[in-house]
Design an enzyme around this catalytic site. Sequence first.
Site, short mmCIF file in Angstrom:
data_model
loop_
_atom_site.label_atom_id
_atom_site.label_comp_id
_atom_site.label_asym_id
_atom_site.label_seq_id
_atom_site.Cartn_x
_atom_site.Cartn_y
_atom_site.Cartn_z
N LYS A 1 0.89 -1.17 0.00
CA LYS A 1 0.00 0.00 0.00
C LYS A 1 0.92 1.21 0.00
O LYS A 1 1.39 1.66 1.04
CB LYS A 1 -0.90 -0.01 1.24
CG LYS A 1 -2.22 0.74 1.09
CD LYS A 1 -2.07 2.21 0.81
CE LYS A 1 -1.65 3.03 2.00
NZ LYS A 1 -1.31 4.42 1.65
N GLY B 1 -4.13 6.06 3.98
CA GLY B 1 -3.61 5.38 5.14
C GLY B 1 -4.68 4.94 6.12
O GLY B 1 -4.69 3.79 6.57
N GLU C 1 10.50 1.69 9.97
CA GLU C 1 11.50 2.72 9.64
C GLU C 1 10.79 4.06 9.83
O GLU C 1 9.92 4.42 9.04
CB GLU C 1 11.96 2.58 8.19
CG GLU C 1 12.68 1.30 7.87
CD GLU C 1 14.06 1.23 8.49
OE1 GLU C 1 14.59 2.28 8.92
OE2 GLU C 1 14.60 0.12 8.57
N CYS D 1 14.17 11.35 5.70
CA CYS D 1 14.12 10.89 7.09
C CYS D 1 15.49 10.97 7.76
O CYS D 1 15.59 11.24 8.95
CB CYS D 1 13.58 9.47 7.16
SG CYS D 1 14.48 8.36 6.09
N GLU E 1 10.92 16.45 14.15
CA GLU E 1 11.18 16.32 12.72
C GLU E 1 10.33 17.35 11.98
O GLU E 1 9.13 17.45 12.21
CB GLU E 1 10.80 14.91 12.29
CG GLU E 1 11.07 14.65 10.84
CD GLU E 1 10.88 13.19 10.49
OE1 GLU E 1 9.76 12.69 10.67
OE2 GLU E 1 11.84 12.56 10.05
P1 NAD Z 1 2.87 8.59 7.21
O1 NAD Z 1 3.24 7.92 8.46
O2 NAD Z 1 1.79 9.57 7.21
O3 NAD Z 1 2.46 7.50 6.09
C1 NAD Z 1 3.28 6.43 5.71
C2 NAD Z 1 2.43 5.36 5.05
O4 NAD Z 1 1.53 4.82 6.01
C3 NAD Z 1 1.56 5.86 3.91
O5 NAD Z 1 1.44 4.86 2.93
C4 NAD Z 1 0.22 6.10 4.58
O6 NAD Z 1 -0.86 6.03 3.70
C5 NAD Z 1 0.19 4.96 5.57
N1 NAD Z 1 -0.67 5.20 6.72
C6 NAD Z 1 -1.09 6.38 7.25
N2 NAD Z 1 -1.91 6.17 8.30
C7 NAD Z 1 -2.01 4.83 8.46
C8 NAD Z 1 -2.67 3.99 9.38
N3 NAD Z 1 -3.43 4.49 10.37
N4 NAD Z 1 -2.53 2.66 9.27
C9 NAD Z 1 -1.77 2.13 8.30
N5 NAD Z 1 -1.11 2.87 7.39
C10 NAD Z 1 -1.23 4.20 7.47
O7 NAD Z 1 4.23 9.20 6.68
P2 NAD Z 1 4.48 10.10 5.42
O8 NAD Z 1 3.97 11.46 5.73
O9 NAD Z 1 4.03 9.43 4.19
O10 NAD Z 1 6.08 10.11 5.37
C11 NAD Z 1 6.85 10.98 6.13
C12 NAD Z 1 7.42 10.30 7.36
O11 NAD Z 1 8.09 9.10 7.01
C13 NAD Z 1 8.43 11.12 8.08
O12 NAD Z 1 8.18 11.11 9.47
C14 NAD Z 1 9.75 10.42 7.80
O13 NAD Z 1 10.75 10.60 8.71
C15 NAD Z 1 9.35 9.02 7.68
N6 NAD Z 1 10.31 8.28 6.87
C16 NAD Z 1 11.16 7.38 7.48
C17 NAD Z 1 12.10 6.69 6.74
C18 NAD Z 1 13.04 5.72 7.37
O14 NAD Z 1 13.57 4.90 6.66
N7 NAD Z 1 13.26 5.75 8.66
C19 NAD Z 1 12.16 6.90 5.38
C20 NAD Z 1 11.30 7.81 4.80
C21 NAD Z 1 10.36 8.48 5.55
#
Ligand code: NAD
Length: 472
Positions: free
Chosen positions: A170, A203, A245, A279, A379
């Site tokens: 997803k 999400g 992650e 990230c 962040e």
């Molecule tokens: P997010 O947490 O909003 O979403 C990530 C994914 O999870 C998306 O596909 C989203 O649709 C899904 N999602 C959202 N709510 C959900 C739920 N309740 N249940 C299941 N899935 C759900 O993050 P984002 O805004 O897309 O990305 C930014 C964040 O990701 C930042 O905090 C960044 O640091 C982190 N990030 C971490 C890494 C790493 O490797 N550590 C890499 C890239 C991004």
Amino acid sequence: METHEGQYIGGAWRPSAGRDVIEDVNPATEQVIATVPAGTAEDVDAAVAAARGAATTWGRSDRRTRLDALTRLRDGLAARREDIVRTVVAELGTPVRTAEAVQAGLPVAVASTYLEILADYPFEEQVGNSRVFAEPAGVVAALTPWNYPLHQIVAKVVPALAAGCTVVLKPAEDTPLVARIFAEVVDAAGLPPGTVNVISGRGAEAGAALASHPGVDLVSFTGSTAVGRQVAAAAGSNLARVALELGGKSANVILPGADLARAVKTGVSNAFLNGGQTCSAWTRMLVSEADLEQAVDLARQAAERFTPGDPADPATRLGPMVSARQRDRVRGCIEAGVAAGARLVTGGPEAPEKPGTGFYVRPTVFADATPEMSIAREEIFGPVLTLLSYADEDEALALANATDYGLAGGVWAADQDRAVAFARRMATGQVDINGAAFNPRAPFGGFKNSGIGRELGRHGLEEFLQPQSLQL
Ligand code: NAD
């Protein structure tokens, strides 16, 4: 404008069970460029059933079969390079030069590392009187974010397949088109139907349905720490394994005697990569009190070279934020820094004068921040760098470790051994010494609230395996 209607389930594009759609917006033009289905729990059920149906055959496939399939997948991604670059520039706003190297190039490089690892990974070993086999974890739910969309997909799906798992992906709703390209490449690679399934969706609906699905054995999530907690709780109720992650607030520690000009210039480029939507970005720069004013001056000069511009122009280094929501969030963080009394060195919360359209933010540098301020702890995910100064190495270490995160960082010193000794005391998963290059084979992942588990390299493969031991 493109209209897509299918979900990739069981080796075919099928109509989504729901009628709701997600609009994909170009953040530089603010125009809707495509719509994709907003997947439902019913779509997720069908995809999990397809993955479960394919799990035994793929799980028992031999090394050669997996290597051949993953080679076709890797080559298919390499062949779609231009589409991938164009798509990521359009839906995410990554400057085209960065998109070529990181958004299109890195996923192919990561896939290649897994071909090498899979070629001689020991799936069987003798331990005393036991024969220990590395078995696939089963059906994997992969949830990925938008900032390096194809890299994050490949870093989960490719090792999962190499391990013999089947997958329901997803991807992020802000970057659905590049995920569709991935699904098309999977389809063309001719994997057995159901081995990889891709559901576009939000999400809160499709993501939550997948994370809590009882048919899933392992949930691999990359995204924010807040959502990671929810995903882990949902998976925990099914006793599914989790790999997380999450976010970061990484420290770039410049020790006295380091090459200050290089450390600051590299540090600013790292912090502003992909508009700071990274990230592992080094968003905190730690310098000695004696070096502070010179570092502030160097950081201001470096930051002011990141002029906001059209991401399709090869000269642009700073594109827009991915969405209006993200832009508003970043501006709010800058306002909080100003309100808390930090020194605004350059940038600020106002929209840049140019370009007139698009979700742009000024490249911003703060100094004289204290560790309690939100700009030093939280962040931001935008082009915002915070300088903090320290009196001695002990204080530098305390500052480096003073956030809830521990994903990445940098240490600079005249003497490599001194930098290594410092880095070994950081509660951080990955640290670059004196600007050393990213290594796609090294385990990537966080200490503390930055996550659970590791991606990339051998460690990334082993996330998707479980041992079985037979006593002989
Ligand atoms: P997010 O947490 O909003 O979403 C990530 C994914 O999870 C998306 O596909 C989203 O649709 C899904 N999602 C959202 N709510 C959900 C739920 N309740 N249940 C299941 N899935 C759900 O993050 P984002 O805004 O897309 O990305 C930014 C964040 O990701 C930042 O905090 C960044 O640091 C982190 N990030 C971490 C890494 C790493 O490797 N550590 C890499 C890239 C991004």
